[in-house]
Design a protein around this motif. Structure first.
Motif, PDB file in Angstrom:
ATOM      1  N   LEU A  89      -6.412   1.652  11.527  1.00 43.74           N
ATOM      2  CA  LEU A  89      -7.636   2.005  10.808  1.00 43.74           C
ATOM      3  C   LEU A  89      -7.568   3.341  10.061  1.00 43.74           C
ATOM      4  CD1 LEU A  89     -10.299   0.774  13.397  1.00 43.74           C
ATOM      5  CD2 LEU A  89      -9.712  -0.282  11.198  1.00 43.74           C
ATOM      6  N   PRO A  90      -7.014   4.431  10.650  1.00 39.08           N
ATOM      7  CA  PRO A  90      -7.010   5.726   9.945  1.00 39.08           C
ATOM      8  C   PRO A  90      -6.141   5.767   8.691  1.00 39.08           C
ATOM      9  CG  PRO A  90      -6.685   6.029  12.309  1.00 39.08           C
ATOM     10  CD  PRO A  90      -6.520   4.579  12.030  1.00 39.08           C
ATOM     11  N   LEU A  91      -5.259   4.787   8.501  1.00 40.08           N
ATOM     12  CA  LEU A  91      -4.399   4.810   7.316  1.00 40.08           C
ATOM     13  C   LEU A  91      -5.218   4.747   6.027  1.00 40.08           C
ATOM     14  CD1 LEU A  91      -1.537   2.374   8.450  1.00 40.08           C
ATOM     15  CD2 LEU A  91      -1.457   4.877   8.343  1.00 40.08           C
ATOM     16  N   ALA A  92      -6.397   4.138   6.094  1.00 43.44           N
ATOM     17  CA  ALA A  92      -7.250   4.020   4.908  1.00 43.44           C
ATOM     18  C   ALA A  92      -7.779   5.367   4.437  1.00 43.44           C
ATOM     19  CB  ALA A  92      -8.410   3.070   5.192  1.00 43.44           C
ATOM     20  N   LEU A  93      -7.634   6.414   5.242  1.00 44.67           N
ATOM     21  CA  LEU A  93      -8.068   7.752   4.834  1.00 44.67           C
ATOM     22  C   LEU A  93      -7.139   8.328   3.772  1.00 44.67           C
ATOM     23  CD1 LEU A  93      -8.931   9.235   8.361  1.00 44.67           C
ATOM     24  CD2 LEU A  93     -10.534   8.336   6.641  1.00 44.67           C
ATOM     25  N   THR A  94      -5.884   7.866   3.723  1.00 47.79           N
ATOM     26  CA  THR A  94      -4.855   8.311   2.760  1.00 47.79           C
ATOM     27  C   THR A  94      -4.873   9.822   2.513  1.00 47.79           C
ATOM     28  OG1 THR A  94      -6.287   7.816   0.861  1.00 47.79           O
ATOM     29  CG2 THR A  94      -4.786   6.079   1.594  1.00 47.79           C
ATOM     30  N   PRO A  95      -4.629  10.624   3.564  1.00 44.82           N
ATOM     31  CA  PRO A  95      -4.575  12.083   3.368  1.00 44.82           C
ATOM     32  C   PRO A  95      -3.274  12.493   2.689  1.00 44.82           C
ATOM     33  CG  PRO A  95      -4.009  11.540   5.618  1.00 44.82           C
ATOM     34  CD  PRO A  95      -4.380  10.234   4.955  1.00 44.82           C
ATOM     35  N   GLY A  96      -2.940  13.774   2.750  1.00 49.38           N
ATOM     36  CA  GLY A  96      -1.701  14.271   2.157  1.00 49.38           C
ATOM     37  C   GLY A  96      -0.476  13.683   2.832  1.00 49.38           C
ATOM     38  N   GLY A 117      -9.219  -1.424  -6.355  1.00 48.43           N
ATOM     39  CA  GLY A 117     -10.013  -0.551  -5.495  1.00 48.43           C
ATOM     40  C   GLY A 117      -9.363   0.774  -5.181  1.00 48.43           C
ATOM     41  N   GLY A 118      -8.046   0.872  -5.391  1.00 54.24           N
ATOM     42  CA  GLY A 118      -7.335   2.100  -5.081  1.00 54.24           C
ATOM     43  C   GLY A 118      -6.490   1.955  -3.828  1.00 54.24           C
ATOM     44  N   THR A 119      -5.670   2.975  -3.584  1.00 57.88           N
ATOM     45  CA  THR A 119      -4.730   2.933  -2.469  1.00 57.88           C
ATOM     46  C   THR A 119      -5.436   2.829  -1.126  1.00 57.88           C
ATOM     47  OG1 THR A 119      -3.171   4.266  -3.748  1.00 57.88           O
ATOM     48  CG2 THR A 119      -2.822   4.159  -1.374  1.00 57.88           C
ATOM     49  N   ASP A 120      -6.577   3.512  -0.974  1.00 63.34           N
ATOM     50  CA  ASP A 120      -7.278   3.460   0.305  1.00 63.34           C
ATOM     51  C   ASP A 120      -7.726   2.041   0.644  1.00 63.34           C
ATOM     52  OD1 ASP A 120      -8.984   3.568  -1.845  1.00 63.34           O
ATOM     53  OD2 ASP A 120     -10.499   4.790  -0.841  1.00 63.34           O
ATOM     54  N   TRP A 121      -8.101   1.266  -0.372  1.00 68.33           N
ATOM     55  CA  TRP A 121      -8.517  -0.121  -0.132  1.00 68.33           C
ATOM     56  C   TRP A 121      -7.339  -0.987   0.279  1.00 68.33           C
ATOM     57  CZ3 TRP A 121     -13.211  -2.414   0.253  1.00 68.33           C
ATOM     58  CH2 TRP A 121     -14.316  -1.646  -0.118  1.00 68.33           C
ATOM     59  N   SER A 122      -6.168  -0.710  -0.266  1.00 65.46           N
ATOM     60  CA  SER A 122      -4.997  -1.499   0.127  1.00 65.46           C
ATOM     61  C   SER A 122      -4.618  -1.229   1.586  1.00 65.46           C
ATOM     62  CB  SER A 122      -3.818  -1.210  -0.807  1.00 65.46           C
ATOM     63  OG  SER A 122      -3.427   0.145  -0.744  1.00 65.46           O
ATOM     64  N   PHE A 123      -4.765   0.024   2.037  1.00 67.11           N
ATOM     65  CA  PHE A 123      -4.523   0.319   3.452  1.00 67.11           C
ATOM     66  C   PHE A 123      -5.631  -0.242   4.345  1.00 67.11           C
ATOM     67  CE2 PHE A 123      -1.530   3.696   2.028  1.00 67.11           C
ATOM     68  CZ  PHE A 123      -0.469   3.367   2.855  1.00 67.11           C
ATOM     69  N   ALA A 124      -6.832  -0.383   3.801  1.00 64.56           N
ATOM     70  CA  ALA A 124      -7.926  -0.961   4.582  1.00 64.56           C
ATOM     71  C   ALA A 124      -7.641  -2.409   4.966  1.00 64.56           C
ATOM     72  CB  ALA A 124      -9.238  -0.877   3.802  1.00 64.56           C
ATOM     73  N   PRO A 158      -3.741  -6.625  -5.452  1.00 65.54           N
ATOM     74  CA  PRO A 158      -4.999  -6.506  -6.189  1.00 65.54           C
ATOM     75  C   PRO A 158      -5.907  -5.418  -5.637  1.00 65.54           C
ATOM     76  CG  PRO A 158      -4.494  -8.812  -5.759  1.00 65.54           C
ATOM     77  CD  PRO A 158      -3.494  -7.997  -4.982  1.00 65.54           C
ATOM     78  N   ALA A 159      -5.898  -5.217  -4.295  1.00 64.31           N
ATOM     79  CA  ALA A 159      -6.733  -4.162  -3.712  1.00 64.31           C
ATOM     80  C   ALA A 159      -6.323  -2.795  -4.237  1.00 64.31           C
ATOM     81  CB  ALA A 159      -6.631  -4.201  -2.186  1.00 64.31           C
ATOM     82  N   ALA A 164       0.826  -1.204   0.000  1.00 67.13           N
ATOM     83  CA  ALA A 164       0.000   0.000   0.000  1.00 67.13           C
ATOM     84  C   ALA A 164       0.864   1.259   0.000  1.00 67.13           C
ATOM     85  CB  ALA A 164      -0.931  -0.001   1.214  1.00 67.13           C
ATOM     86  N   GLY A 165       2.017   1.198   0.715  1.00 66.79           N
ATOM     87  CA  GLY A 165       2.911   2.351   0.748  1.00 66.79           C
ATOM     88  C   GLY A 165       3.488   2.677  -0.620  1.00 66.79           C
ATOM     89  N   VAL A 166       3.813   1.630  -1.410  1.00 65.91           N
ATOM     90  CA  VAL A 166       4.312   1.857  -2.768  1.00 65.91           C
ATOM     91  C   VAL A 166       3.229   2.508  -3.629  1.00 65.91           C
ATOM     92  CG1 VAL A 166       5.187   0.751  -4.857  1.00 65.91           C
ATOM     93  CG2 VAL A 166       5.957  -0.051  -2.630  1.00 65.91           C
ATOM     94  N   ALA A 167       2.001   2.013  -3.501  1.00 64.36           N
ATOM     95  CA  ALA A 167       0.891   2.591  -4.272  1.00 64.36           C
ATOM     96  C   ALA A 167       0.675   4.052  -3.888  1.00 64.36           C
ATOM     97  CB  ALA A 167      -0.381   1.778  -4.020  1.00 64.36           C
ATOM     98  N   TYR A 168       0.771   4.353  -2.600  1.00 64.65           N
ATOM     99  CA  TYR A 168       0.609   5.735  -2.136  1.00 64.65           C
ATOM    100  C   TYR A 168       1.713   6.625  -2.713  1.00 64.65           C
ATOM    101  CZ  TYR A 168       0.007   9.687   1.062  1.00 64.65           C
ATOM    102  OH  TYR A 168      -0.196  10.953   1.585  1.00 64.65           O
TER     103      TYR A 168
END
Length: 433
Positions: free
Chosen positions: A293-300, A364-371, A359-360, A236-240
């Motif tokens: 849990l808050p990592l899925a918010l993927t803010p700045g 689904g996007g980066t937020d889904w991978s952190f979820a 795959p997430a 997820a960090g790479v995707a972010y």
């Protein structure tokens, strides 16, 4: 904090302690950074997130298989005969992966599998040595906390070192350099006097080995999901970082996660904790899950870095507490194997997390991978809640014998471990963790 720092200094002043800790950390560098290095190398070679996750998962699964097997071999044959040859073969596997790249996927998967399978169980080996080097129970408990803190230094600096090598040379060079360093770390450990002298306690013959302990099985089930959470963050960090157009952001987030764990570990180890460690572990895992849990918010980038630090705060305390729980529930004579199973469940969980997060991220996007990380933390908590009754019954007590006592054959008076603390691991006299 002052008392904790004094306690850590006391441990490091003990003969052989600093060398064993440093050698173990350096020897573990390839394993600690393997998922990051594999993902970055695969992406640099033009591979997809799914392929990167698959290769990292293959490494993790192979590590999971190899750790308990090598750990049992160490319990039976001693450390030097197993640790150093395994480190060399593991490094050669990564060298092969760097050489063939993605030209042959079959060979690439085989190379990372060999590297994982022969990863030396230096973690379990160090925890087996602490009682023989430090002797007293309270010093061993503090050493477990120092061990967890030191790991977080490794996980803080490791990603930065990988990204630095990648920036100046290449992802392939990072694979080579890290694994050569790892071999020298293993050599430092196995050439020390405590490692050469150590023998496991006599063990009861049983094909399940350490896994015949219900309490250990419950702990391993929970830490599978902790590993899943951490493995998913790797991808997820790479995707972010890709979303924000800067590869360096990945190293920043991984370092922030390690920094948070380092801070938490230092504070946790700075005091003595009363009560059963199994109950304390439940609270620590609950706080760890809340942090993911808050990592899925993927803010700045700035707030995401802060969230990563917070997410890591309870990781080192949870790991340090888990060491004591493993020690309390491991059957006699299975010291290295029991701790290696903890590494194994982490590895399997991390492999599942990287395989799921790839795959997430694509679908689904980066937020889904952190979820995926948040879900892993909640699952770990549920497992511990469901197995508290099993965990409440420690499996054994052991005696403490110092390294000097064992080597020179003049044992001092030993003491029985407190059931509200950790059972102390063993040396050839019957110590075990």
């Amino acid at each position: 904090m002052g008392a904790g720092a004094t306690g850590y200094a006391d441990i490091l002043r003990a003969p052989h302690a600093a060398r064993l800790l440093a050698g173990t950390l350096v020897g573990r560098l390839p394993n600690a950074t393997a998922h990051i290095a594999i993902v970055l190398f695969t992406r640099a070679e033009g591979g997809s997130y799914t392929l990167a996750g698959g290769l990292a998962a293959a490494y993790g699964i192979a590590t999971a298989i190899g750790q308990p097997l090598l750990g049992r071999a160490i319990d039976l044959r001693g450390q030097p005969r197993v640790q150093l040859p395994a480190a060399v073969v593991s490094a050669l596997g990564m060298v092969l992966f760097a050489a063939v790249g993605l030209d042959s996927l079959l060979l690439a998967y085989a190379a990372v599998a060999v590297a994982g399978l022969f990863t030396p169980p230096l973690e379990g080996g160090l925890r087996a040595l602490w009682p023989s080097v430090l002797g007293r129970q309270e010093r061993v408990h503090r050493a477990y906390a120092l061990d967890a803190v030191a790991q977080e230094i490794l996980f803080t600096l490791g990603p930065l070192l990988i990204t630095l090598i990648v920036s100046f040379w290449s992802a392939g060079a990072a694979l080579l350099v890290i694994n050569v360093i790892g071999v020298f770390g293993a050599l430092s450990v196995v050439s020390s006097k405590p490692s050469r002298a150590w023998r496991s306690a006599p063990r009861e013959a049983h094909w399940l080995g350490a896994l015949r302990s219900p309490g250990l099985l419950a702990l391993l089930g929970a830490f599978f999901f902790v590993g899943l959470a951490l493995g998913s963050i790797t991808v997820a960090g790479v995707a972010y970082a890709d979303d924000h157009g800067r590869e360096s952001i990945y190293g920043l987030l991984m370092a922030a996660l390690g920094l948070g764990a380092l801070i938490g570990g230092v504070f946790y180890g700075a005091r003595q904790w009363a009560g059963a460690p199994e109950r304390r572990l439940l609270v620590l895992i609950a706080l760890l899950a809340v942090g993911y849990l808050p990592l899925a918010l993927t803010p700045g980038v700035v707030p995401m870095t802060v969230l990563s630090v917070i997410a890591g705060v309870f990781l080192a305390p949870a790991i340090a507490c888990a060491f004591i729980v493993v020690d309390r529930h491991a059957p006699r004579g299975t010291v290295t194997e029991a701790f290696s199973w903890l590494v194994t469940t982490f590895g399997v969980g991390a492999a599942a997390g990287t395989a799921a997060a790839g795959p997430a991220a694509e679908w689904g996007g980066t937020d889904w991978s952190f979820a995926v990380a948040g879900a892993g933390g909640i699952a770990a908590l549920l497992v511990l809640m469901a197995t508290q009754r099993v965990l409440a019954v420690p499996g054994r007590t052991t005696d403490i014998v110092s390294f000097e006592d064992e080597v020179y054959g003049q044992p001092k008076a030993s003491s029985e471990n407190d059931r509200n603390g950790a059972a102390e691991p063993g040396f050839s006299s019957g110590l075990e963790a």
